[in-house]
Scaffold this active site. Sequence first.
Site, PDB file in Angstrom:
ATOM      1  N   ARG A  92     -12.969  30.085  48.085  1.00 36.07           N
ATOM      2  CA  ARG A  92     -12.704  28.964  48.980  1.00 36.07           C
ATOM      3  C   ARG A  92     -12.234  27.715  48.228  1.00 36.07           C
ATOM      4  NH1 ARG A  92     -17.479  26.156  51.811  1.00 36.07           N
ATOM      5  NH2 ARG A  92     -18.497  28.087  51.161  1.00 36.07           N
TER       6      ARG A  92
ATOM      7  N   ASN B 287       0.905  11.228   6.085  1.00 44.48           N
ATOM      8  CA  ASN B 287       0.240  10.353   7.059  1.00 44.48           C
ATOM      9  C   ASN B 287       0.893  10.616   8.412  1.00 44.48           C
ATOM     10  OD1 ASN B 287      -0.722   7.131   5.584  1.00 44.48           O
ATOM     11  ND2 ASN B 287      -1.711   9.108   5.570  1.00 44.48           N
TER      12      ASN B 287
ATOM     13  N   HIS C  94      -3.363  16.924  -2.508  1.00 46.08           N
ATOM     14  CA  HIS C  94      -3.794  17.031  -1.120  1.00 46.08           C
ATOM     15  C   HIS C  94      -3.562  18.427  -0.528  1.00 46.08           C
ATOM     16  CE1 HIS C  94      -4.327  12.788  -1.460  1.00 46.08           C
ATOM     17  NE2 HIS C  94      -4.428  12.549  -0.169  1.00 46.08           N
TER      18      HIS C  94
ATOM     19  N   GLU D  10     -12.343   6.120   5.177  1.00 45.15           N
ATOM     20  CA  GLU D  10     -11.992   6.730   6.458  1.00 45.15           C
ATOM     21  C   GLU D  10     -13.301   7.048   7.184  1.00 45.15           C
ATOM     22  OE1 GLU D  10      -9.639   9.944   4.976  1.00 45.15           O
ATOM     23  OE2 GLU D  10      -8.328   8.551   3.930  1.00 45.15           O
TER      24      GLU D  10
ATOM     25  N   PHE E 188      -1.923   6.707  12.167  1.00 37.13           N
ATOM     26  CA  PHE E 188      -2.231   8.076  11.752  1.00 37.13           C
ATOM     27  C   PHE E 188      -3.524   8.601  12.374  1.00 37.13           C
ATOM     28  CE2 PHE E 188      -3.543   5.127   8.280  1.00 37.13           C
ATOM     29  CZ  PHE E 188      -4.895   5.096   8.590  1.00 37.13           C
TER      30      PHE E 188
ATOM     31  N   TYR F 162       0.817  -1.212   0.000  1.00 32.27           N
ATOM     32  CA  TYR F 162       0.000   0.000   0.000  1.00 32.27           C
ATOM     33  C   TYR F 162       0.855   1.267   0.000  1.00 32.27           C
ATOM     34  CZ  TYR F 162      -2.969   3.816   1.490  1.00 32.27           C
ATOM     35  OH  TYR F 162      -3.600   5.021   1.542  1.00 32.27           O
TER      36      TYR F 162
ATOM     37  N   TYR G 296     -17.449  30.112  46.842  1.00 32.85           N
ATOM     38  CA  TYR G 296     -16.649  29.019  46.280  1.00 32.85           C
ATOM     39  C   TYR G 296     -15.497  29.515  45.411  1.00 32.85           C
ATOM     40  CZ  TYR G 296     -20.279  25.588  47.568  1.00 32.85           C
ATOM     41  OH  TYR G 296     -21.158  24.786  48.233  1.00 32.85           O
TER      42      TYR G 296
END
Length: 516
Positions: free
Chosen positions: A288, A200, A88, A420, A334, A58, A285
Amino acid sequence: MTAAHHTLVLTPGQTTLDQLARIYREEMSVTLDRSAKPGIEAAAAAIKAAAAGDIPVYGVNTGFGKLASLRIAPDDTATLQRNLILSHCCGVGEAIPRRHARLLMVLKLLSFGRGASGVRWEFVELIEAMLARGVTPIVPAQGSVGASGDLAPLSHMTAVIIGEGEAEYQGRVMPGGEALAAAGLSPIALGPKEGLAFINGTQFSTAFALAGLFDGWNAAQSALVTSALSTDAIMGSTAPLQPEIHSLRGHAGQIEAAGFMRALLNGSEIRDSHIDGDARVQDPYCIRCQPQVTGAAMDVLRQAARTLEIEANAATDNPLVLSEAGLIVSGGNFHAEPVGFAADMIALALAEIGAIAQRRVALMVDPVLSFNLPAFLTPRPGLNSGLMIAEVTTAALMSENKHIAMPCVTDSTPTSANQEDHVSMAAHGAVRLGKMVQNLNVILGVEAICAAQGIDFRAPLHTSSPLQGVVARLRQDVATMGDDRYMAPDLAAAAALIGSGALAQASGLALPELSA
């Protein structure tokens, strides 16, 4: 940024949070320890052999994602990787800050340094040289879902390395190839799997999560100081800081927060003046319960820090070269789920530190609750509004932080033709931390202004020596409030003192450490 800056030598798998914080804050250059070179070269040789072979591997001799079943001829493997990067480069939005982009490059080096990515050593040397000579890729902030790696932002980083994209060099943005040439560097063409190795990975998400962590820890330290100032300003009790209370519960952050606040308030004449005969039995609070809240946030930040230190040293691309086993295996490192969880944890801590700080601001401007301080901390209420709207600003920022603190890691959406089908949204979760810290720094800055004003009204009584140092540092940049004046610069100056850590450091005490 020039080669004259100091260079850190980093050991892959053993780089520390302190080193990463220095790289982020000081924009330091780095080199990998040369002991990493044999492992990197062995993995590269394995990839080269696989690319020449007949067995489909791959991303080496196949397409990507849903296209993994398509074989790629050996002569086309270089084109395959170049096309991967260019296609990309789909990031949008503003360019990320330079210090984030440099941290991103360092994290990529650390990942390659584990010897499982299959990139050639020349790429390590080029990234090191880019850091040293100040060639910084222009990386848009938006576009990653934090699953198959931070694909879009890492592609923009990688584009410069192959002579494409855009980069900043000596204060100017220019085409990536021009920036490399101007710095005396040359691009390198990608070989089999190398483009995939670059994109990746979780380095974009991790860089922003680390930035949020480092700046968020600074805010937590500052919150301890501003909250001690507020306690003295309203003449609050230090009884809730007694060590036995906190040891009986046992949480480390709470114990440390209470101890640091005791040291900050030790010796205050204001506190000594009302130990006996104070009609108030308990404080609200927000006074405190400060150790319980800020201390818990410190614990959460430290838990996130452990996750991010591991991730910064991780090999997170795909496939990974397992040299000792002689295998090249597809996996899922990844997927940025650990980073997404860490970013959400940091966001929760930031929101809560701000939420309780805002209540202290509200307490101090309210004459019903502030124990005889004038309304809105102005010496002449009515004619003057004092810090009325500064408090409103803190409320607006607190609310904004609460909204954007909602979990991101649970917001998965399928992408890439359902290959994905579960993603982490870690990039979204990490990038938002910068805005949250900015908001928090303003809230804490306003708290410091209010508390210093309140302490001024307690004269002739003095606060403690450490807190006197804090007030004196504030007064260098923000004058005491008399009649109303144009306030925006005061808020900006106070927020800057918080963001730089200068206000907290002015106490002269050793601040709690993130890596404790």
